[in-house]
Scaffold this active site. Structure first.
Site, PDB file in Angstrom:
ATOM      1  N   TYR A  15     -25.485  14.742  -3.676  1.00 11.11           N
ATOM      2  CA  TYR A  15     -25.819  13.334  -3.392  1.00 11.11           C
ATOM      3  C   TYR A  15     -24.672  12.598  -2.679  1.00 11.11           C
ATOM      4  O   TYR A  15     -24.864  11.492  -2.185  1.00 11.11           O
ATOM      5  CB  TYR A  15     -26.168  12.569  -4.684  1.00 11.11           C
ATOM      6  CG  TYR A  15     -27.308  13.143  -5.501  1.00 11.11           C
ATOM      7  CD1 TYR A  15     -28.132  14.146  -5.012  1.00 11.11           C
ATOM      8  CD2 TYR A  15     -27.560  12.677  -6.786  1.00 11.11           C
ATOM      9  CE1 TYR A  15     -29.153  14.677  -5.774  1.00 11.11           C
ATOM     10  CE2 TYR A  15     -28.593  13.198  -7.555  1.00 11.11           C
ATOM     11  CZ  TYR A  15     -29.380  14.199  -7.040  1.00 11.11           C
ATOM     12  OH  TYR A  15     -30.392  14.726  -7.809  1.00 11.11           O
TER      13      TYR A  15
ATOM     14  N   HIS B 239     -27.676  23.188  -9.757  1.00  8.69           N
ATOM     15  CA  HIS B 239     -28.677  22.324  -9.105  1.00  8.69           C
ATOM     16  C   HIS B 239     -29.953  23.086  -8.742  1.00  8.69           C
ATOM     17  O   HIS B 239     -31.061  22.575  -8.916  1.00  8.69           O
ATOM     18  CB  HIS B 239     -28.061  21.689  -7.855  1.00  8.69           C
ATOM     19  CG  HIS B 239     -28.750  20.450  -7.406  1.00  8.69           C
ATOM     20  ND1 HIS B 239     -28.097  19.380  -6.872  1.00  8.69           N
ATOM     21  CD2 HIS B 239     -30.052  20.090  -7.405  1.00  8.69           C
ATOM     22  CE1 HIS B 239     -28.962  18.427  -6.567  1.00  8.69           C
ATOM     23  NE2 HIS B 239     -30.159  18.845  -6.879  1.00  8.69           N
TER      24      HIS B 239
HETATM   25  P1  NAP Z   1     -38.318   8.412  -8.706  1.00  2.42           P
HETATM   26  O1  NAP Z   1     -37.329   7.898  -9.684  1.00  2.42           O
HETATM   27  O2  NAP Z   1     -39.567   9.038  -9.186  1.00  2.42           O
HETATM   28  O3  NAP Z   1     -38.785   7.252  -7.730  1.00  2.42           O
HETATM   29  C1  NAP Z   1     -37.876   6.457  -7.033  1.00  2.42           C
HETATM   30  C2  NAP Z   1     -38.681   5.520  -6.109  1.00  2.42           C
HETATM   31  O4  NAP Z   1     -39.457   4.594  -6.877  1.00  2.42           O
HETATM   32  C3  NAP Z   1     -37.802   4.712  -5.213  1.00  2.42           C
HETATM   33  O5  NAP Z   1     -38.458   4.594  -3.966  1.00  2.42           O
HETATM   34  C4  NAP Z   1     -37.739   3.336  -5.893  1.00  2.42           C
HETATM   35  O6  NAP Z   1     -37.574   2.335  -4.913  1.00  2.42           O
HETATM   36  C5  NAP Z   1     -39.103   3.245  -6.533  1.00  2.42           C
HETATM   37  N1  NAP Z   1     -39.135   2.486  -7.802  1.00  2.42           N
HETATM   38  C6  NAP Z   1     -38.336   2.682  -8.886  1.00  2.42           C
HETATM   39  N2  NAP Z   1     -38.714   1.893  -9.908  1.00  2.42           N
HETATM   40  C7  NAP Z   1     -39.762   1.161  -9.467  1.00  2.42           C
HETATM   41  C8  NAP Z   1     -40.594   0.168 -10.064  1.00  2.42           C
HETATM   42  N3  NAP Z   1     -40.398  -0.202 -11.333  1.00  2.42           N
HETATM   43  N4  NAP Z   1     -41.596  -0.372  -9.326  1.00  2.42           N
HETATM   44  C9  NAP Z   1     -41.812   0.023  -8.035  1.00  2.42           C
HETATM   45  N5  NAP Z   1     -41.041   0.962  -7.410  1.00  2.42           N
HETATM   46  C10 NAP Z   1     -40.042   1.524  -8.129  1.00  2.42           C
HETATM   47  O7  NAP Z   1     -37.640   9.458  -7.677  1.00  2.42           O
HETATM   48  P2  NAP Z   1     -36.226  10.167  -7.511  1.00  2.42           P
HETATM   49  O8  NAP Z   1     -35.150   9.188  -7.209  1.00  2.42           O
HETATM   50  O9  NAP Z   1     -36.399  11.253  -6.544  1.00  2.42           O
HETATM   51  O10 NAP Z   1     -35.938  10.813  -8.953  1.00  2.42           O
HETATM   52  C11 NAP Z   1     -35.147  10.202  -9.940  1.00  2.42           C
HETATM   53  C12 NAP Z   1     -33.806  10.894 -10.061  1.00  2.42           C
HETATM   54  O11 NAP Z   1     -33.971  12.288 -10.359  1.00  2.42           O
HETATM   55  C13 NAP Z   1     -32.987  10.926  -8.763  1.00  2.42           C
HETATM   56  O12 NAP Z   1     -32.418   9.692  -8.438  1.00  2.42           O
HETATM   57  C14 NAP Z   1     -32.013  12.022  -9.079  1.00  2.42           C
HETATM   58  O13 NAP Z   1     -30.976  11.545  -9.916  1.00  2.42           O
HETATM   59  C15 NAP Z   1     -32.895  13.026  -9.782  1.00  2.42           C
HETATM   60  N6  NAP Z   1     -33.449  14.067  -8.863  1.00  2.42           N
HETATM   61  C16 NAP Z   1     -33.065  15.363  -9.047  1.00  2.42           C
HETATM   62  C17 NAP Z   1     -33.550  16.364  -8.229  1.00  2.42           C
HETATM   63  C18 NAP Z   1     -33.119  17.788  -8.456  1.00  2.42           C
HETATM   64  O14 NAP Z   1     -33.363  18.638  -7.592  1.00  2.42           O
HETATM   65  N7  NAP Z   1     -32.506  18.068  -9.588  1.00  2.42           N
HETATM   66  C19 NAP Z   1     -34.454  16.061  -7.190  1.00  2.42           C
HETATM   67  C20 NAP Z   1     -34.836  14.740  -7.019  1.00  2.42           C
HETATM   68  C21 NAP Z   1     -34.336  13.747  -7.864  1.00  2.42           C
HETATM   69  P3  NAP Z   1     -36.375   1.236  -4.948  1.00  2.42           P
HETATM   70  O15 NAP Z   1     -35.081   1.979  -5.115  1.00  2.42           O
HETATM   71  O16 NAP Z   1     -36.510   0.554  -3.627  1.00  2.42           O
HETATM   72  O17 NAP Z   1     -36.696   0.344  -6.103  1.00  2.42           O
END
Ligand code: NAP
Length: 279
Positions: free
Chosen positions: A49, A107
């Site tokens: 990241y 990862h």
């Molecule tokens: P997520 O948390 O499912 O979704 C994030 C999206 O939802 C962003 O566009 C955010 O926009 C929006 N959002 C968040 N809360 C909201 C709400 N209450 N109402 C409306 N929209 C909302 O997706 P993610 O970031 O991919 O996953 C979460 C975490 O998992 C990551 O940040 C990372 O730490 C981890 N991850 C790990 C892997 C892996 O391979 N291990 C892969 C992907 C992710 P805004 O920011 O504009 O609010």
């Protein structure tokens, strides 16, 4: 905040804050500081990241005692092999300005991830990580690692949301004492997630949003969630899920939304993997 207890007795907050794709260092530092102010104590980052240093600065600025925080990072597969992984872990700790992380994950199961895992075991034994585990290990890779590793993974972080629920795989991982942690708990907003009629209707019963219902569903299944947002009001919303409980009927209605539909992130792109592995 509720905690889960990992197989080695370490407590982990069931809701944390994810920072994937918050790349701008200033934006990331301020976002993490806001998340800590909103009550989050668990932060999920990764070498890939490229924001570990910003997180380190936010932690410092917050003044929150180290023992109250739960910091996760992940070793990227370009740092594969025990020695290189070990050096990369030292680099992560330097960037985070920490002596140890609470959770260290492999990862992805690419490249010499057995070497990475040995570096994780070494870090665990020397106190540089309070817990270790994997991410994106599905049952085939997971079981192979369990068979050969000295220390069983304490956590497996996988894509888990209402459209891809990991119902069968959760059972397999838990059989080996491995806690399931969801990435993308809000389905990354795809498939019209935030307007989903079933989740909206269930939310109306409790005056809760789609996001809160979906996170509550996973938490009630004992899954750790790490939603990401850069907006303060959404940070508060996503953590405010402990004053209601979904009924058994609502749980089974949401269960029926499972399509095993994956949102593989851009770094799974085969061209990028081939490039990183030098194939
Ligand atoms: P997520 O948390 O499912 O979704 C994030 C999206 O939802 C962003 O566009 C955010 O926009 C929006 N959002 C968040 N809360 C909201 C709400 N209450 N109402 C409306 N929209 C909302 O997706 P993610 O970031 O991919 O996953 C979460 C975490 O998992 C990551 O940040 C990372 O730490 C981890 N991850 C790990 C892997 C892996 O391979 N291990 C892969 C992907 C992710 P805004 O920011 O504009 O609010």
């Amino acid at each position: 905040m509720e905690n889960v207890i990992l197989s080695n007795g370490v407590q982990m907050p069931i809701v944390g804050y994810g920072v994937y794709q918050i790349i701008d260092p200033k934006v990331c530092e301020e976002a993490v500081l806001s998340a800590l102010e909103a009550g989050y104590r668990s932060i999920d980052t990764a070498q890939m990241y490229q924001n570990e240093a910003a997180i380190g600065r936010a932690i410092k600025r917050s003044g929150i005692p180290r023992e109250e925080l739960f910091i996760t990072t992940k070793v990227w597969y370009s740092n594969a092999g025990e020695e290189k992984a070990m050096q990369s872990i030292e680099g992560s700790l330097r960037k985070l300005q920490l002596d140890y992380v609470d959770l260290l994950l492999v990862h992805q199961p690419f490249n010499d991830y057995y070497g990475i895992y040995r570096a994780l075991e070494k870090s665990y034994r020397t106190g540089k990580a309070r817990a270790i585990g994997v991410s994106n290990f599905y049952p085939d890779r997971f079981l192979d690692l369990v068979k050969h590793a000295d220390i069983k993974p304490m956590v497996n972080q996988l894509e888990t949301h209402v459209f891809n629920q990991q119902l069968d795989t959760q059972e397999i991982f838990e059989k080996y004492g491995t806690q399931v942690e969801s990435w993308g708990p809000l389905a990354q907003g795809r498939h019209n997630f935030f307007e989903h009629p079933v989740l909206t209707e269930i939310g109306e019963n409790y005056d809760k949003s789609v996001s809160q219902v979906a996170l509550r569903y996973l938490v009630q299944r004992g899954i750790v969630v790490i939603p990401k947002t850069v907006r303060k009001e959404r940070m508060k919303e996503n953590i405010d899920i402990f004053d209601f409980k979904l009924s058994e009927e609502e749980m089974s209605t949401i269960k029926s939304l499972d399509k095993k539909q994956t949102n593989k992130p851009p770094h799974w792109d085969p061209d990028r993997v081939i490039d990183t592995l030098g194939l």
